[in-house]
Design an enzyme around this catalytic site. Structure first.
Site, mmCIF file in Angstrom:
data_model
loop_
_atom_site.group_PDB
_atom_site.id
_atom_site.type_symbol
_atom_site.label_atom_id
_atom_site.label_comp_id
_atom_site.label_asym_id
_atom_site.label_seq_id
_atom_site.Cartn_x
_atom_site.Cartn_y
_atom_site.Cartn_z
ATOM 1 N N ARG A 110 45.663 38.675 6.378
ATOM 2 C CA ARG A 110 45.807 39.948 7.090
ATOM 3 C C ARG A 110 46.344 40.966 6.097
ATOM 4 N NH1 ARG A 110 50.370 41.454 11.700
ATOM 5 N NH2 ARG A 110 51.477 42.372 9.951
ATOM 6 N N TYR A 131 55.322 50.108 10.310
ATOM 7 C CA TYR A 131 55.607 48.791 10.846
ATOM 8 C C TYR A 131 54.696 47.759 10.186
ATOM 9 C CZ TYR A 131 56.381 44.868 13.820
ATOM 10 O OH TYR A 131 56.701 43.612 14.249
ATOM 11 N N ASP A 135 45.896 44.382 11.634
ATOM 12 C CA ASP A 135 46.615 44.555 12.902
ATOM 13 C C ASP A 135 46.877 46.049 13.133
ATOM 14 O OD1 ASP A 135 48.273 44.374 15.103
ATOM 15 O OD2 ASP A 135 49.602 42.856 14.246
ATOM 16 N N HIS A 193 48.486 47.167 15.878
ATOM 17 C CA HIS A 193 49.727 47.277 16.663
ATOM 18 C C HIS A 193 49.608 48.228 17.849
ATOM 19 C CE1 HIS A 193 52.102 44.707 14.133
ATOM 20 N NE2 HIS A 193 51.680 45.340 13.076
ATOM 21 N N GLU A 227 43.026 43.529 15.133
ATOM 22 C CA GLU A 227 43.966 43.049 16.152
ATOM 23 C C GLU A 227 44.625 44.191 16.914
ATOM 24 O OE1 GLU A 227 46.870 40.445 14.426
ATOM 25 O OE2 GLU A 227 48.367 40.944 15.934
ATOM 26 N N GLU A 272 49.164 39.105 21.864
ATOM 27 C CA GLU A 272 50.473 38.520 21.510
ATOM 28 C C GLU A 272 51.564 38.955 22.485
ATOM 29 O OE1 GLU A 272 50.720 40.044 17.438
ATOM 30 O OE2 GLU A 272 52.374 41.318 18.059
ATOM 31 N N ARG A 306 45.331 36.009 21.611
ATOM 32 C CA ARG A 306 46.514 35.745 20.766
ATOM 33 C C ARG A 306 47.750 35.283 21.528
ATOM 34 N NH1 ARG A 306 47.499 36.523 16.098
ATOM 35 N NH2 ARG A 306 49.366 37.842 16.156
ATOM 36 N N GLU A 355 47.946 32.251 13.074
ATOM 37 C CA GLU A 355 48.782 33.107 12.224
ATOM 38 C C GLU A 355 49.885 32.261 11.588
ATOM 39 O OE1 GLU A 355 50.693 36.297 14.323
ATOM 40 O OE2 GLU A 355 51.278 37.321 12.474
ATOM 41 N N TRP A 414 53.260 50.341 21.344
ATOM 42 C CA TRP A 414 53.428 49.220 20.422
ATOM 43 C C TRP A 414 52.112 48.564 20.232
ATOM 44 C CZ3 TRP A 414 55.541 47.038 16.682
ATOM 45 C CH2 TRP A 414 56.908 47.283 16.387
HETATM 46 C C1 CS2 Z 1 52.840 41.154 14.587
HETATM 47 C C2 CS2 Z 1 54.232 40.640 14.848
HETATM 48 O O1 CS2 Z 1 52.401 39.062 13.681
HETATM 49 C C3 CS2 Z 1 51.927 40.004 14.279
HETATM 50 O O2 CS2 Z 1 50.755 40.089 14.579
HETATM 51 O O3 CS2 Z 1 52.288 41.969 15.535
HETATM 52 O O4 CS2 Z 1 54.990 40.959 13.726
HETATM 53 C C4 CS2 Z 1 54.935 41.199 16.068
HETATM 54 O O5 CS2 Z 1 55.128 42.561 15.982
HETATM 55 C C5 CS2 Z 1 56.229 40.498 16.307
HETATM 56 O O6 CS2 Z 1 56.025 39.132 16.264
HETATM 57 C C6 CS2 Z 1 56.851 40.942 17.597
HETATM 58 O O7 CS2 Z 1 57.913 40.155 17.932
HETATM 59 MG MG MG Z 2 50.205 41.550 15.881
#
Ligand code: CS2
Ligand code: MG
Length: 402
Positions: A147, A159, A210, A212, A236, A262, A283, A339, A402
């Protein structure tokens, strides 16, 4: 067999983890991961105050009935705190079941469907050049899937990209920090990033990215379309998924595969996404999705619609969840990718485990149950420390998704 005791352990070997230990009159115990990043104490309280008193005395082999008891019996259904707490119990009971039958968890879920678990690593950099260096480093470590995230002009922090030289960790101790976001420069930047990655590393490497949840569906559609020449394994969390139908717009415009989930905690969060074939990878992982019992059903449902799993495996899922995920990944047919953000040495010492990594693949090991333990003495040396995920604002101060 009867459950005699259950206790919640909270430890912070570099970051916070919540672990449930369920003990039995047969002298066996099982572990479950109840870590919910930034909301750890809520899960611990939910377990200790409301679930554990109803768990003691039950037969740990009754995984289906116990899951339904806590899911249906509460009246109040779903939600991340509830489902993570139920998930911790479910995981611990499957661990006990494996230990009692003297067999690794994967044998209880279908046996071995593959020899190794394809894992993806995180490569990050403050700009494209630094990201490329990190891709090279991870390739060197053997990863076949990476990634790639990088900072981009116009924002001071992003982030997923560490601020300093150290390793990237999603949560920061203390109160939430604030980071910046700007969609337009991001959308211009990411295709350039992947053009450079392909140019330097060729076609073989699996590449992931990703978003986010920061984009609207039509912005995500544009990004997916512009990334098509670079053949990503997935894009993602392009857009928030409360409105599942938003994904239809993305799907109608691009062949870049899509992964999401996730933050999901129930198959109902993904029901429309799956049955309409708007996504390619789910996810939602075992800790946050309510445990092994419901996730097996969610994965089987997803399989009907060509959706594969791509379990969340950031450092805020403890080694207990990672072990459970690797058994699950080994057994199910529609596994996609896992992951892998390796835990710190401190964390690995608190949670000794049998799983391993070699040449881009993860292996669950053959120990009975999950094959992971908790060193309670060592754990006690790392008391809980408040920590949060950062919040993100656009340049004018507006909070982003987020
Ligand atoms: C991220 C994570 O791994 C990922 O795909 O989106 O860092 C995520 O933000 C954190 O696990 C949230 O707790
Ligand atoms: Mg993620």
């Amino acid at each position: 067999m009867k459950i005699t005791k259950a206790s919640v352990n909270i430890t912070s070997p570099g970051r916070n983890f919540v672990t449930l230990k369920v003990e039995t009159d047969a002298g066996l115990y099982g572990l479950g991961d109840g870590t919910l990043n930034g909301r750890e104490l809520a899960v611990a309280g939910y377990l200790g105050d409301h679930l554990i008193p109803c768990l003691v005395g039950r037969d740990p082999f009754d995984t289906e009935d116990i899951w339904q008891y806590f899911y249906r019996g509460a009246y109040w259904r779903r939600g991340s705190v509830t489902m993570t707490a139920i998930g911790a119990i479910d995981m611990a009971l499957w661990d006990i079941k494996g230990k009692a039958l003297n067999t690794p968890l994967y044998n209880l879920l279908g046996g071995k469907s593959r020899n190794g678990i394809l894992a993806y690593a995180h490569a990050n950099g403050k700009d494209i050049d630094h990201a490329l260096e990190d891709v090279a480093r991870h390739k060197e470590l053997g990863y076949k899937a990476i990634r790639v995230q990088s900072g981009f002009p116009g924002v001071s922090s992003t982030y997923g990209v560490p601020k300093g030289a150290g390793r990237y960790e999603p949560a920061e101790r203390g109160l939430p920090s604030e980071q910046q976001w700007a969609t337009e420069p991001y959308l211009r930047h990411v295709p350039r990033l992947f053009a450079r990655v392909r140019e330097q590393f060729g076609e073989e490497l699996h590449l992931l990215h990703d978003c986010h949840h920061r984009l609207t569906p039509i912005e995500a559609a544009r990004l997916g379309k512009e990334l098509e020449p670079f053949h990503l394994f997935w894009m993602e969390d392009p857009t928030p998924a409360e409105l599942q139908e938003g994904y239809r717009i993305i799907r109608e415009h691009t062949t870049t595969p899509i992964a999401v989930g996730e933050v999901f905690n129930s198959v109902w969060d993904a029901h429309d996404l799956i049955r309409n074939q708007w996504i390619d990878y789910l996810r939602m992982t075992l800790a946050h999705g309510g445990g092994i019992t419901p996730m097996k059903k969610a994965a089987d449902f997803a399989a009907l619609y060509h959706v594969r799993t791509g379990f969340h495996g950031a450092t805020d899922l403890s080694p207990v969840c990672m072990a459970a995920a690797l058994h699950f990944d080994t057994a199910i047919h529609n596994f996609g990718i896992q992951e892998h953000m390796p835990h710190s040495g401190e964390t690995d010492a608190v949670f000794p485990h049998h799983y391993s990594f070699k040449d881009g693949f993860l292996f669950p090991g053959d120990a009975p149950g999950l094959g992971v333990d908790l060193d309670e003495k060592l754990a006690a040396q790392y008391p809980y420390q408040r920590a949060y995920l950062p919040v993100n604002r656009k340049l004018d101060g507006t909070l982003t998704d987020w």
